[in-house]
Motif scaffolding. Structure first.
Motif, PDB file in Angstrom:
ATOM      1  N   ASP A  48       0.831  -1.212   0.000  1.00  0.00           N
ATOM      2  CA  ASP A  48       0.000   0.000   0.000  1.00  0.00           C
ATOM      3  C   ASP A  48       0.864   1.261   0.000  1.00  0.00           C
ATOM      4  OD1 ASP A  48      -2.257  -1.557   0.000  1.00  0.00           O
ATOM      5  OD2 ASP A  48      -2.758  -1.217   2.115  1.00  0.00           O
ATOM      6  N   ASP A  49       1.967   1.235   0.732  1.00  0.00           N
ATOM      7  CA  ASP A  49       2.870   2.388   0.766  1.00  0.00           C
ATOM      8  C   ASP A  49       3.491   2.642  -0.611  1.00  0.00           C
ATOM      9  OD1 ASP A  49       2.314   2.708   3.437  1.00  0.00           O
ATOM     10  OD2 ASP A  49       4.194   1.799   4.138  1.00  0.00           O
ATOM     11  N   VAL A  50       3.876   1.567  -1.303  1.00  0.00           N
ATOM     12  CA  VAL A  50       4.452   1.716  -2.647  1.00  0.00           C
ATOM     13  C   VAL A  50       3.411   2.291  -3.605  1.00  0.00           C
ATOM     14  CG1 VAL A  50       5.316   0.418  -4.643  1.00  0.00           C
ATOM     15  CG2 VAL A  50       6.210  -0.058  -2.366  1.00  0.00           C
ATOM     16  N   LEU A  51       2.172   1.787  -3.522  1.00  0.00           N
ATOM     17  CA  LEU A  51       1.108   2.303  -4.378  1.00  0.00           C
ATOM     18  C   LEU A  51       0.826   3.775  -4.073  1.00  0.00           C
ATOM     19  CD1 LEU A  51      -1.033   1.845  -6.535  1.00  0.00           C
ATOM     20  CD2 LEU A  51      -2.567   1.046  -4.727  1.00  0.00           C
ATOM     21  N   ALA A  52       0.786   4.127  -2.792  1.00  0.00           N
ATOM     22  CA  ALA A  52       0.559   5.527  -2.417  1.00  0.00           C
ATOM     23  C   ALA A  52       1.677   6.411  -2.950  1.00  0.00           C
ATOM     24  CB  ALA A  52       0.455   5.649  -0.900  1.00  0.00           C
ATOM     25  N   HIS A  53       2.905   5.898  -2.934  1.00  0.00           N
ATOM     26  CA  HIS A  53       4.034   6.656  -3.476  1.00  0.00           C
ATOM     27  C   HIS A  53       3.876   6.861  -4.983  1.00  0.00           C
ATOM     28  CE1 HIS A  53       8.034   8.206  -4.019  1.00  0.00           C
ATOM     29  NE2 HIS A  53       8.267   7.270  -4.919  1.00  0.00           N
ATOM     30  N   GLU A  54       3.486   5.810  -5.702  1.00  0.00           N
ATOM     31  CA  GLU A  54       3.287   5.935  -7.152  1.00  0.00           C
ATOM     32  C   GLU A  54       2.182   6.943  -7.461  1.00  0.00           C
ATOM     33  OE1 GLU A  54       2.762   2.249  -9.235  1.00  0.00           O
ATOM     34  OE2 GLU A  54       4.436   1.312  -8.191  1.00  0.00           O
ATOM     35  N   ILE A  55       1.114   6.918  -6.687  1.00  0.00           N
ATOM     36  CA  ILE A  55       0.020   7.871  -6.878  1.00  0.00           C
ATOM     37  C   ILE A  55       0.510   9.288  -6.638  1.00  0.00           C
ATOM     38  CG2 ILE A  55      -2.186   8.669  -5.905  1.00  0.00           C
ATOM     39  CD1 ILE A  55      -2.832   5.658  -5.443  1.00  0.00           C
ATOM     40  N   THR A  56       1.293   9.477  -5.561  1.00  0.00           N
ATOM     41  CA  THR A  56       1.825  10.804  -5.251  1.00  0.00           C
ATOM     42  C   THR A  56       2.742  11.301  -6.361  1.00  0.00           C
ATOM     43  OG1 THR A  56       1.698  10.310  -2.893  1.00  0.00           O
ATOM     44  CG2 THR A  56       3.128  12.120  -3.540  1.00  0.00           C
ATOM     45  N   VAL A  57       3.600  10.418  -6.883  1.00  0.00           N
ATOM     46  CA  VAL A  57       4.510  10.809  -7.963  1.00  0.00           C
ATOM     47  C   VAL A  57       3.719  11.242  -9.195  1.00  0.00           C
ATOM     48  CG1 VAL A  57       6.200   9.898  -9.610  1.00  0.00           C
ATOM     49  CG2 VAL A  57       6.481   9.462  -7.172  1.00  0.00           C
ATOM     50  N   LEU A  58       2.699  10.479  -9.565  1.00  0.00           N
ATOM     51  CA  LEU A  58       1.882  10.847 -10.724  1.00  0.00           C
ATOM     52  C   LEU A  58       1.152  12.169 -10.495  1.00  0.00           C
ATOM     53  CD1 LEU A  58       0.337   7.420 -11.779  1.00  0.00           C
ATOM     54  CD2 LEU A  58       1.896   8.833 -13.111  1.00  0.00           C
ATOM     55  N   HIS A  59       0.640  12.350  -9.296  1.00  0.00           N
ATOM     56  CA  HIS A  59      -0.090  13.583  -8.987  1.00  0.00           C
ATOM     57  C   HIS A  59       0.837  14.797  -9.041  1.00  0.00           C
ATOM     58  CE1 HIS A  59      -3.331  15.984  -7.416  1.00  0.00           C
ATOM     59  NE2 HIS A  59      -2.569  16.415  -6.429  1.00  0.00           N
ATOM     60  N   LEU A  60       2.033  14.667  -8.447  1.00  0.00           N
ATOM     61  CA  LEU A  60       2.979  15.782  -8.454  1.00  0.00           C
ATOM     62  C   LEU A  60       3.539  16.040  -9.850  1.00  0.00           C
ATOM     63  CD1 LEU A  60       4.883  15.138  -5.115  1.00  0.00           C
ATOM     64  CD2 LEU A  60       3.148  16.874  -5.582  1.00  0.00           C
ATOM     65  N   ALA A  61       3.759  14.964 -10.613  1.00  0.00           N
ATOM     66  CA  ALA A  61       4.270  15.135 -11.975  1.00  0.00           C
ATOM     67  C   ALA A  61       3.265  15.868 -12.861  1.00  0.00           C
ATOM     68  CB  ALA A  61       4.610  13.775 -12.587  1.00  0.00           C
ATOM     69  N   SER A  62       1.997  15.758 -12.527  1.00  0.00           N
ATOM     70  CA  SER A  62       0.972  16.458 -13.294  1.00  0.00           C
ATOM     71  C   SER A  62       0.743  17.871 -12.767  1.00  0.00           C
ATOM     72  CB  SER A  62      -0.343  15.683 -13.233  1.00  0.00           C
ATOM     73  OG  SER A  62      -0.946  15.812 -11.958  1.00  0.00           O
ATOM     74  N   ARG A  63       1.593  18.307 -11.866  1.00  0.00           N
ATOM     75  CA  ARG A  63       1.460  19.622 -11.210  1.00  0.00           C
ATOM     76  C   ARG A  63       0.104  19.743 -10.517  1.00  0.00           C
ATOM     77  NH1 ARG A  63       4.039  22.793 -16.176  1.00  0.00           N
ATOM     78  NH2 ARG A  63       6.179  22.194 -15.809  1.00  0.00           N
ATOM     79  N   SER A  64      -0.271  18.638  -9.872  1.00  0.00           N
ATOM     80  CA  SER A  64      -1.513  18.540  -9.089  1.00  0.00           C
ATOM     81  C   SER A  64      -2.773  18.734  -9.921  1.00  0.00           C
ATOM     82  CB  SER A  64      -1.494  19.546  -7.933  1.00  0.00           C
ATOM     83  OG  SER A  64      -0.385  19.312  -7.104  1.00  0.00           O
ATOM     84  N   SER A  65      -2.699  18.461 -11.220  1.00  0.00           N
ATOM     85  CA  SER A  65      -3.878  18.646 -12.071  1.00  0.00           C
ATOM     86  C   SER A  65      -4.607  17.342 -12.357  1.00  0.00           C
ATOM     87  CB  SER A  65      -3.493  19.321 -13.381  1.00  0.00           C
ATOM     88  OG  SER A  65      -2.631  18.488 -14.121  1.00  0.00           O
ATOM     89  N   TYR A  66      -3.934  16.190 -12.215  1.00  0.00           N
ATOM     90  CA  TYR A  66      -4.586  14.910 -12.479  1.00  0.00           C
ATOM     91  C   TYR A  66      -5.484  14.530 -11.311  1.00  0.00           C
ATOM     92  CZ  TYR A  66      -1.631  13.684 -16.496  1.00  0.00           C
ATOM     93  OH  TYR A  66      -1.016  13.645 -17.711  1.00  0.00           O
ATOM     94  N   GLY A  67      -6.645  14.022 -11.669  1.00  0.00           N
ATOM     95  CA  GLY A  67      -7.574  13.507 -10.676  1.00  0.00           C
ATOM     96  C   GLY A  67      -7.570  11.997 -10.690  1.00  0.00           C
ATOM     97  N   VAL A  68      -8.586  11.420 -10.092  1.00  0.00           N
ATOM     98  CA  VAL A  68      -8.670   9.961  -9.970  1.00  0.00           C
ATOM     99  C   VAL A  68      -8.647   9.251 -11.325  1.00  0.00           C
ATOM    100  CG1 VAL A  68     -10.146   8.066  -9.181  1.00  0.00           C
ATOM    101  CG2 VAL A  68      -9.801  10.057  -7.730  1.00  0.00           C
ATOM    102  N   PRO A  69      -9.428   9.682 -12.329  1.00  0.00           N
ATOM    103  CA  PRO A  69      -9.424   8.925 -13.595  1.00  0.00           C
ATOM    104  C   PRO A  69      -8.062   8.880 -14.278  1.00  0.00           C
ATOM    105  CG  PRO A  69     -11.322  10.390 -13.505  1.00  0.00           C
ATOM    106  CD  PRO A  69     -10.447  10.740 -12.346  1.00  0.00           C
ATOM    107  N   ARG A  70      -7.362  10.011 -14.328  1.00  0.00           N
ATOM    108  CA  ARG A  70      -6.060  10.022 -15.007  1.00  0.00           C
ATOM    109  C   ARG A  70      -5.000   9.271 -14.208  1.00  0.00           C
ATOM    110  NH1 ARG A  70      -4.976  15.860 -17.819  1.00  0.00           N
ATOM    111  NH2 ARG A  70      -6.260  15.489 -19.635  1.00  0.00           N
TER     112      ARG A  70
END
Length: 154
Positions: A48-70
Motif C-alpha cells: 500500500d505504501d508503494v502504491l501511495a508513493h506511485e500515486i503521489t509521484v503521478l499527482h505531483l508530476a501532473s502539477r496537481s492537475s490529475y484527478g482519480v481517472p487520469r
C-alpha cells in the motif's frame, strides 16, 4: 481489537500470555491467530505504501492537475510505464579484471520522513560497491553522482 492484541504482544515478556488473555477477556487462540497474520499485514502495508508513493509521484508530476481517472489510467496502462533498458552485458556479471565493467542499480527505501533513493555502482570483478549516491529524488543526477564517486582504475 488489534490494540488489545498489540498490548498483549508488548507485555508478554513480563506476564504470561494466558494471564493477559484471561484479564482482557480474549481467547489465546485469537491472539496467536492475530500474531500469525502480522507478517501478511506488514507485507500488505508495504505494498500500500508503494502504491501511495506511485500515486503521489503521478499527482505531483501532473502539477496537481490529475484527478482519480487520469491517475488510475497512469497506474493501469502498461504503455505509460518505463520500458526496461537493453541488457548490454547479456546477464554476464563477471569481469576478468577490476574496472572492465560496472553494473548499477537504483532502489528506494521508505523512511519516517519520506522516500530515500539509493543508486549504486558495483565492479563485478571485485564485487565491491565502487560508487553510491543517496537523494530524495530519482532523477538522472542521482546516478551521475554515484558514477562520479566510482573510482575505477584499469
Amino acid at each position: 481489537m488489534s490494540e488489545v492484541y498489540a498490548f498483549i504482544e508488548a507485555e508478554k515478556t513480563t506476564h504470561h500470555v494466558a494471564l493477559l488473555c484471561r484479564l482482557l477477556k480474549v481467547a489465546r487462540s485469537s491472539f496467536y491467530a492475530w500474531l500469525a497474520g502480522e507478517k501478511t499485514r506488514r507485507a500488505k502495508q508495504a505494498a500500500d505504501d508503494v502504491l501511495a508513493h506511485e500515486i503521489t509521484v503521478l499527482h505531483l508530476a501532473s502539477r496537481s492537475s490529475y484527478g482519480v481517472p487520469r491517475i488510475h489510467a497512469g497506474l493501469t496502462r502498461p504503455a505509460k510505464r518505463a520500458v526496461p533498458a537493453p541488457d548490454l552485458i547479456a546477464r554476464d556479471f563477471t569481469a576478468p579484471a577490476p574496472g572492465m565493467k560496472l553494473v548499477g542499480d537504483i532502489t528506494y527505501i521508505p523512511t519516517d520522513e519520506d522516500w530515500l533513493y539509493l543508486a549504486t555502482w558495483l565492479d563485478p570483478a571485485t564485487r565491491e560497491i565502487v560508487g553510491y549516491s543517496m537523494a530524495d529524488h530519482h532523477r538522472a543526477s542521482l546516478v551521475v553522482d554515484a558514477l562520479g564517486m566510482a573510482e575505477v582504475s584499469p
